[in-house]
Design a protein around this motif. Structure first.
Motif, PDB file in Angstrom:
ATOM      1  N   ARG A   1       0.827  -1.208   0.000  1.00 50.68           N
ATOM      2  CA  ARG A   1       0.000   0.000   0.000  1.00 50.68           C
ATOM      3  C   ARG A   1       0.860   1.255   0.000  1.00 50.68           C
ATOM      4  O   ARG A   1       2.023   1.239   0.419  1.00 50.68           O
ATOM      5  CB  ARG A   1      -0.909   0.048   1.226  1.00 50.68           C
ATOM      6  CG  ARG A   1      -0.144   0.123   2.528  1.00 50.68           C
ATOM      7  CD  ARG A   1      -1.006   0.451   3.734  1.00 50.68           C
ATOM      8  NE  ARG A   1      -1.341   1.853   3.814  1.00 50.68           N
ATOM      9  CZ  ARG A   1      -0.549   2.781   4.349  1.00 50.68           C
ATOM     10  NH1 ARG A   1       0.661   2.465   4.832  1.00 50.68           N
ATOM     11  NH2 ARG A   1      -0.932   4.026   4.409  1.00 50.68           N
ATOM     12  N   LEU A   2       0.241   2.336  -0.455  1.00 59.18           N
ATOM     13  CA  LEU A   2       0.846   3.662  -0.473  1.00 59.18           C
ATOM     14  C   LEU A   2      -0.208   4.651  -0.013  1.00 59.18           C
ATOM     15  O   LEU A   2      -1.389   4.522  -0.352  1.00 59.18           O
ATOM     16  CB  LEU A   2       1.305   4.011  -1.891  1.00 59.18           C
ATOM     17  CG  LEU A   2       1.707   5.463  -2.169  1.00 59.18           C
ATOM     18  CD1 LEU A   2       3.075   5.729  -1.550  1.00 59.18           C
ATOM     19  CD2 LEU A   2       1.756   5.724  -3.671  1.00 59.18           C
ATOM     20  N   GLU A   3       0.200   5.652   0.763  1.00 60.75           N
ATOM     21  CA  GLU A   3      -0.716   6.706   1.193  1.00 60.75           C
ATOM     22  C   GLU A   3      -0.013   8.044   1.114  1.00 60.75           C
ATOM     23  O   GLU A   3       1.167   8.156   1.465  1.00 60.75           O
ATOM     24  CB  GLU A   3      -1.210   6.475   2.622  1.00 60.75           C
ATOM     25  CG  GLU A   3      -2.186   7.545   3.095  1.00 60.75           C
ATOM     26  CD  GLU A   3      -2.583   7.411   4.553  1.00 60.75           C
ATOM     27  OE1 GLU A   3      -3.635   7.973   4.928  1.00 60.75           O
ATOM     28  OE2 GLU A   3      -1.842   6.755   5.314  1.00 60.75           O
ATOM     29  N   VAL A   4      -0.728   9.066   0.664  1.00 57.50           N
ATOM     30  CA  VAL A   4      -0.241  10.439   0.669  1.00 57.50           C
ATOM     31  C   VAL A   4      -1.299  11.313   1.327  1.00 57.50           C
ATOM     32  O   VAL A   4      -2.468  11.294   0.920  1.00 57.50           O
ATOM     33  CB  VAL A   4       0.036  10.953  -0.763  1.00 57.50           C
ATOM     34  CG1 VAL A   4       0.536  12.401  -0.704  1.00 57.50           C
ATOM     35  CG2 VAL A   4       1.051  10.073  -1.474  1.00 57.50           C
ATOM     36  N   ARG A   5      -0.900  12.059   2.355  1.00 64.58           N
ATOM     37  CA  ARG A   5      -1.829  12.967   3.031  1.00 64.58           C
ATOM     38  C   ARG A   5      -1.345  14.404   2.874  1.00 64.58           C
ATOM     39  O   ARG A   5      -0.270  14.758   3.364  1.00 64.58           O
ATOM     40  CB  ARG A   5      -1.911  12.658   4.534  1.00 64.58           C
ATOM     41  CG  ARG A   5      -2.419  11.287   4.887  1.00 64.58           C
ATOM     42  CD  ARG A   5      -2.653  11.188   6.383  1.00 64.58           C
ATOM     43  NE  ARG A   5      -2.936   9.838   6.823  1.00 64.58           N
ATOM     44  CZ  ARG A   5      -3.277   9.506   8.066  1.00 64.58           C
ATOM     45  NH1 ARG A   5      -3.377  10.452   9.001  1.00 64.58           N
ATOM     46  NH2 ARG A   5      -3.511   8.245   8.399  1.00 64.58           N
ATOM     47  N   PRO A   6      -2.108  15.263   2.208  1.00 59.99           N
ATOM     48  CA  PRO A   6      -1.763  16.686   2.207  1.00 59.99           C
ATOM     49  C   PRO A   6      -1.895  17.262   3.621  1.00 59.99           C
ATOM     50  O   PRO A   6      -2.862  16.962   4.333  1.00 59.99           O
ATOM     51  CB  PRO A   6      -2.801  17.312   1.273  1.00 59.99           C
ATOM     52  CG  PRO A   6      -3.372  16.170   0.489  1.00 59.99           C
ATOM     53  CD  PRO A   6      -3.303  14.979   1.398  1.00 59.99           C
ATOM     54  N   PHE A   7      -0.922  18.062   4.020  1.00 58.88           N
ATOM     55  CA  PHE A   7      -1.037  18.805   5.272  1.00 58.88           C
ATOM     56  C   PHE A   7      -1.680  20.160   4.955  1.00 58.88           C
ATOM     57  O   PHE A   7      -2.740  20.208   4.376  1.00 58.88           O
ATOM     58  CB  PHE A   7       0.322  18.941   5.944  1.00 58.88           C
ATOM     59  CG  PHE A   7       0.866  17.650   6.508  1.00 58.88           C
ATOM     60  CD1 PHE A   7       0.039  16.733   7.148  1.00 58.88           C
ATOM     61  CD2 PHE A   7       2.215  17.333   6.413  1.00 58.88           C
ATOM     62  CE1 PHE A   7       0.525  15.546   7.681  1.00 58.88           C
ATOM     63  CE2 PHE A   7       2.720  16.147   6.934  1.00 58.88           C
ATOM     64  CZ  PHE A   7       1.887  15.267   7.569  1.00 58.88           C
ATOM     65  N   GLY A   8      -1.066  21.245   5.348  1.00 57.64           N
ATOM     66  CA  GLY A   8      -1.631  22.561   5.038  1.00 57.64           C
ATOM     67  C   GLY A   8      -2.830  22.880   5.912  1.00 57.64           C
ATOM     68  O   GLY A   8      -3.086  22.234   6.932  1.00 57.64           O
ATOM     69  N   GLY A   9      -3.590  23.902   5.523  1.00 57.48           N
ATOM     70  CA  GLY A   9      -4.735  24.331   6.321  1.00 57.48           C
ATOM     71  C   GLY A   9      -4.300  24.754   7.717  1.00 57.48           C
ATOM     72  O   GLY A   9      -3.283  25.427   7.909  1.00 57.48           O
ATOM     73  N   ALA A  10      -5.059  24.331   8.720  1.00 53.67           N
ATOM     74  CA  ALA A  10      -4.763  24.695  10.107  1.00 53.67           C
ATOM     75  C   ALA A  10      -3.488  24.050  10.628  1.00 53.67           C
ATOM     76  O   ALA A  10      -2.991  24.432  11.693  1.00 53.67           O
ATOM     77  CB  ALA A  10      -5.941  24.307  10.997  1.00 53.67           C
ATOM     78  N   LEU A  11      -2.940  23.086   9.910  1.00 57.07           N
ATOM     79  CA  LEU A  11      -1.724  22.407  10.361  1.00 57.07           C
ATOM     80  C   LEU A  11      -0.482  23.277  10.242  1.00 57.07           C
ATOM     81  O   LEU A  11       0.558  22.941  10.813  1.00 57.07           O
ATOM     82  CB  LEU A  11      -1.518  21.119   9.556  1.00 57.07           C
ATOM     83  CG  LEU A  11      -2.569  20.040   9.788  1.00 57.07           C
ATOM     84  CD1 LEU A  11      -2.475  18.966   8.722  1.00 57.07           C
ATOM     85  CD2 LEU A  11      -2.403  19.422  11.173  1.00 57.07           C
TER      86      LEU A  11
END
Length: 452
Positions: free
Chosen positions: A346-356
């Protein structure tokens, strides 16, 4: 130093349980969540109350042993020889104060129970999507959730921590009583004591909308590109892109069995109509194999995410990344296919940004995330002897992410090779080192995420 004798004496003084390597029950008590990890601590302690924890810490210190808390066995990988492993199952309290928007949770409580207690309150916690993840451990390590782009990480939401420190003293830590220690506990908490309970803020979330879209693998690059375009346009929308090689197993439904699929999960704090409009660009990628989006309450968060909830064997790899456009997305998707030939699952990509990105680092070491995005990957069910020997499966991903470099991460997302220096800047690490030297000069308290 009479280490064995001291630990044997500890057994007779505890109200809870203690398991030594030759005891019946030791092998079950020492199990990690990752069944590929064969951890063998000097002892496993299951304290019944705070005095038990105090005795465990003081005896371990006097015996030259370390103490590490591991509620459910997550984040296991380090060598536990010379360490007393603490399982805080007995600390199982939960209380929700809806009027003041706070929760109090014991160190033995998993997120699933907390989410059920929030039903009908109109409030949410910044919980992980797996109901079997421990609330306290997740919170102390930063705690990234699908709510993160709307409200930030969970660690800065902590308002109080109760713990037994390295000297064996029980303490309640708040911004008033010890702001420097609470700063560190909000993201590097495992380094400073055996935590028995935390209190944290809750957030508005009367209506929620979320789910996942699954697409054939040939839509993966376009989907990943669209995810980052939507992330830029909708900074409060939680997003996660994935690719998965599903086994040809009888228990899987036909649309998944033996297939390689791309997916996107999203979570919107708001009603279904406004949520659907925010993910319209994701649906336009093509005809999905499955579409699970719906309105739901916080108590159903785990069902919407539908993550595996049973222990299994795996090897993880993770990195920060600067994000993806059409060219870099195509490169990462090709790397996934190359890695799949070497056993990648498996592979996962999570955008951060926003309130982070906007938090005040003086309030919490995990107040904000420097990297634009996270990338993680797994090999499922490697043999126990193969942990750490699956580098061939991750090599194509490492080459791909070298073209999209970034620094900073969230400790709860990192693989077992990472240290806290992979999550925090040099100034914060130096501040942590100074505090650790002051509060625990003997290094009694150990953590899964080590100081470099």
């Amino acid at each position: 130093m009479q280490t064995t004798s001291s630990i044997d004496d500890l057994r007779t003084g505890l109200s809870g349980s203690l398991f030594l390597p030759d005891d019946d029950g030791y092998d079950e008590a020492r199990l990690a969540w990752n069944l590929a990890v064969d951890q063998r601590p000097a002892a496993v302690a299951v304290p019944a109350d705070v005095p038990d924890v105090q005795q465990i810490v003081r005896t371990a210190a006097a015996s030259g042993l370390g103490v590490l808390t591991q509620p459910n066995g997550h984040a296991a990988a380090r060598d536990l020889s010379g360490i007393v492993l603490v399982r805080p199952h007995a600390f199982d309290e939960i209380s929700i104060d809806a009027e003041h928007r706070t929760a109090r949770v014991g160190a033995g409580v998993n997120w699933g129970r907390v989410l059920q207690q929030l039903k009908g309150t109109g409030l949410i916690a910044l919980a992980g999507s797996n109901p079997e993840v421990n609330t306290v451990g997740y919170s102390l390590d930063g705690g990234h959730s699908m709510f993160g782009r709307a409200y930030g990480l969970q660690a800065p939401a902590i308002t109080a921590v109760e713990l037994v420190d390295a000297s064996g003293e029980f303490r309640r830590v708040t911004d008033d009583s010890d702001p420097e220690l609470l700063w560190a506990l909000r993201g590097a908490g495992g380094l400073f004591g055996v935590v028995t309970a935390i209190e944290f803020s809750l957030f508005e979330g009367d209506e929620l909308y979320g789910g996942a879209l699954l697409f054939p693998a040939d839509r993966a690059a376009d989907l990943l590109t669209a995810v980052f375009e939507v992330a830029a346009a909708e900074p409060a929308l939680g997003l996660s892109f994935g690719m998965m090689n599903f086994p040809d197993a009888p228990g899987l439904p036909e649309p998944l069995r033996g297939k390689t699929l791309a997916s996107v999960a999203a979570l919107h704090v708001g009603d279904a109509a406004s949520g659907a409009s925010r993910i319209a660009a994701l649906r336009s990628v093509g005809a999905p194999v499955a579409d699970t989006f719906r309105a739901f309450g916080i108590e159903d968060l785990a069902a919407v995410a539908a993550e595996p909830t049973d222990p299994m064997g795996f090897e993880d790899w993770s990195s920060a990344t600067s994000g993806y456009d059409a060219q870099s997305a195509a490169g990462l998707v090709q790397a996934f296919h190359d890695a799949s030939a070497q056993g990648l699952s498996r592979l996962e990509v999570r955008p951060f940004g926003g309130a982070l990105v906007g938090g005040d680092r003086s309030h919490a070491i995990a107040a904000h995330v420097a990297a634009p995005a996270y990338l993680g990957a797994s090999v499922f069910a490697p043999p126990a002897s193969a942990l750490g020997e699956t580098s061939a499966a991750f090599a194509p991903l490492a080459s791909a992410v070298a073209t999209t470099p970034a620094t900073g991460n969230v400790a709860t997302l990192m693989d077992h090779r990472a240290t806290l220096a992979d999550a925090y800047d040099e100034e914060s690490i130096a501040r942590l080192r100074a505090l650790k030297s002051e509060r625990d000069p003997g290094g009694v308290i150990r953590a899964a995420r080590e100081l470099p």
